[in-house]
Design a protein around this motif. Structure first.
Motif, mmCIF file in Angstrom:
data_model
loop_
_atom_site.group_PDB
_atom_site.id
_atom_site.type_symbol
_atom_site.label_atom_id
_atom_site.label_comp_id
_atom_site.label_asym_id
_atom_site.label_seq_id
_atom_site.Cartn_x
_atom_site.Cartn_y
_atom_site.Cartn_z
ATOM 1 N N VAL A 1 0.703 -1.089 -0.055
ATOM 2 C CA VAL A 1 -0.175 -0.319 -0.280
ATOM 3 C C VAL A 1 1.118 1.190 -0.145
ATOM 4 C CG1 VAL A 1 -1.575 1.446 1.241
ATOM 5 C CG2 VAL A 1 -1.815 -1.057 0.542
ATOM 6 N N TYR B 1 -8.107 0.107 1.887
ATOM 7 C CA TYR B 1 -7.936 -1.467 1.407
ATOM 8 C C TYR B 1 -8.314 -2.160 2.129
ATOM 9 C CZ TYR B 1 -5.650 -6.132 0.439
ATOM 10 O OH TYR B 1 -4.665 -7.182 0.186
ATOM 11 N N GLN C 1 -6.763 -9.595 2.921
ATOM 12 C CA GLN C 1 -6.007 -8.297 3.351
ATOM 13 C C GLN C 1 -4.582 -9.090 2.821
ATOM 14 O OE1 GLN C 1 -5.047 -5.462 6.081
ATOM 15 N NE2 GLN C 1 -7.182 -5.832 7.215
ATOM 16 N N LEU D 1 -2.987 -5.233 -5.745
ATOM 17 C CA LEU D 1 -2.625 -3.936 -6.223
ATOM 18 C C LEU D 1 -1.590 -3.667 -6.841
ATOM 19 C CD1 LEU D 1 -3.400 -2.409 -2.612
ATOM 20 C CD2 LEU D 1 -4.710 -2.986 -3.746
ATOM 21 N N PHE E 1 -13.335 -3.954 -3.409
ATOM 22 C CA PHE E 1 -11.895 -4.278 -4.551
ATOM 23 C C PHE E 1 -12.094 -4.355 -5.048
ATOM 24 C CE2 PHE E 1 -10.509 -7.705 -1.153
ATOM 25 C CZ PHE E 1 -9.299 -7.845 -0.639
#
Length: 465
Positions: A276, A326, A347, A354, A440
């Motif tokens: 992230v 997220y 997660q 991503l 998502f």
């Protein structure tokens, strides 16, 4: 059902074609290194429509690819080329010596080459080599071809011949936060200092980074590069989506992004935080060069807030927002799927989807930069201590800005496939995997719309820097 899905597919294709073909390009603008990053001004409604088109593409995947074995077989397809051990060892040794030499050359040219860079930074090898050659061009090769950084990492090569101090092991209690914080700090430093235009300052930063990295490596060994060093973690993460990977059997060639889907169960909390952060910094680098952020900085300075604090607060707040969004998507995914899978597991698995978004925006942001400055880099590399009086830069065609937008979309489409494949490895049946992707898909649209908006903004020099 199939007819409606086909209609969505056609609509999505038409929208994406319109995006690429019918957006008027603007004049290129000059970055801190004298390169160009083409802007494409587009109305906000078109960005929204593009997001809708990407959702249509996700429906295409979920409507037509619902067989677990078929999805798994697509991601496992590839060929392996044997790599003789003797040849591999020779190449590795030569590459390590060369990488250390290049690092030393960057430091020497940064400190001692003629200081013409105050007015023209394109005449210094350190500046060109680090930003155009390494951070732009080499990084692109990592996710488009393969991760060669474990071999080319000069700090790792130097550390391999240094004695270890004790036998301490890196504690995993801090997770991925040290690497993520280090990455945010490096990008913030790149924004608020003249590191991209002042070769002497750049050389000092390289020396400081070298000392810190080697100190960590002699204490913690190779774990330092695997767990803590932000640069190594960047290339390792990007390399996961590359079509070429080294295995015990040799060099394996597979579909781009397929390795991300295959490694769905290898994610950790450290990976979640760092991926992230990687996604955010690609956006942060563009955000600080937009007019809205410049207005925010001026307003804050007018209230007595130092500009450096504003840039740091933006970096931290943006990362916190991306991470919160997220994690919220992971919790909503469990609900929408009607599953008992732990949100923490979701997660850790879906975070790999991503990576193509981050790579797509990096490619859109830096491909033109690299192509523009490649002639200057080549000319200066031939005579680093006595650069030519005049260096040439390439002029990109006006339509290149549309290519930037297409690259953002392409990265998102790869991400959609990776998320789809991971969903079918995580959930059972056909409906659960499809439903799990709804949150998502919305998050990816949020990330991608942000990236496209940034690419479309005219370059504005960050004020007070």
């Amino acid at each position: 059902m199939a007819g409606r899905s086909l209609d969505r597919l056609v609509t999505a294709g038409a929208l994406l074609a319109a995006l690429v073909l019918f957006v008027d390009p603007a004049l290129a603008h000059v970055g801190s290194l004298g390169g160009t990053l083409t802007s494409v001004p587009i109305p906000f409604w078109l960005v929204v429509v593009t997001g809708g088109g990407i959702i249509g593409a996700s429906f295409m995947f979920t409507s037509f690819a619902t067989d677990h074995d078929l999805i798994r077989s697509i991601n496992r397809r590839g060929i392996t080329v044997p790599s003789p051990a003797t040849v591999r060892r020779g190449v590795v040794a030569l590459a390590r010596v060369g990488s250390v030499g290049v690092l030393g050359l960057f430091v020497v040219t940064g400190l001692f080459a003629p200081q013409l860079e105050a007015t023209d930074p394109t005449k210094n090898l350190a500046v060109l080599g680090v930003w155009a050659g390494w951070w732009a061009g080499y990084t692109i090769s990592v996710y488009l071809v393969g991760d060669t950084w474990p071999v080319l990492n000069p700090w790792r090569a130097i550390a391999s011949v240094l004695p270890r101090v004790g036998s301490r092991s890196w504690s995993g209690d801090l997770g991925g936060w040290p690497a993520a914080v280090g990455l945010l700090a490096l990008v913030w430093l790149e924004v608020v200092t003249p590191i991209a235009s002042d070769p002497q300052f750049l050389a000092v930063v390289i020396l400081a980074y070298t000392l810190g990295t080697l100190a960590g490596a002699v204490v913690f060994g190779d774990e330092w590069f695997r767990e803590v060093d932000p640069v190594s973690r960047v290339f390792h993460t990007y390399g996961r989506m590359a079509p070429v990977r080294r295995t015990d059997e040799g060099i394996r060639l597979s579909l781009p992004g397929a390795a991300l889907a295959r490694s769905y169960d290898e994610g950790t909390e450290a990976e979640v935080v760092f991926v992230v952060a990687l996604l955010w910094v690609t956006s942060y680098d563009g955000l600080v060069a937009t007019a809205p952020h410049a207005d925010l900085v001026r307003a804050a300075v007018g209230l007595g807030v130092p500009a450096l604090v504003v840039y740091l607060a933006t970096a931290i707040a943006g990362f916190a927002l991306f991470l919160a969004v997220y994690r919220l998507a992971a919790r909503l995914s469990r609900r929408s799927a009607g599953s008992f899978v732990d949100p923490a597991v979701i997660q850790r698995r879906f975070v790999w989807s991503l990576v193509p978004i981050a790579a797509g925006y990096h490619l859109a942001h830096f491909l033109g930069y690299f192509l523009t400055l490649s002639p200057a880099l080549s000319a200066v590399a031939l005579s680093p201590l006595d650069p030519p009086a005049t260096v040439q830069v390439a002029v990109l065609p006006g339509w290149f800005g549309s290519v930037q937008l297409a690259l953002v979309v392409l990265g998102h489409l790869v991400a959609i496939w990776v998320a789809h494949a991971i969903a079918f490895e995580t959930f059972t049946g056909k409906l659960q995997p499809i439903r799990s992707q709804y949150p998502f898909a919305l998050v990816m649209v949020f990330y991608t719309m942000t990236s496209m908006w940034l690419v479309a903004q005219p370059y504005v020099p960050p004020p007070y820097l």
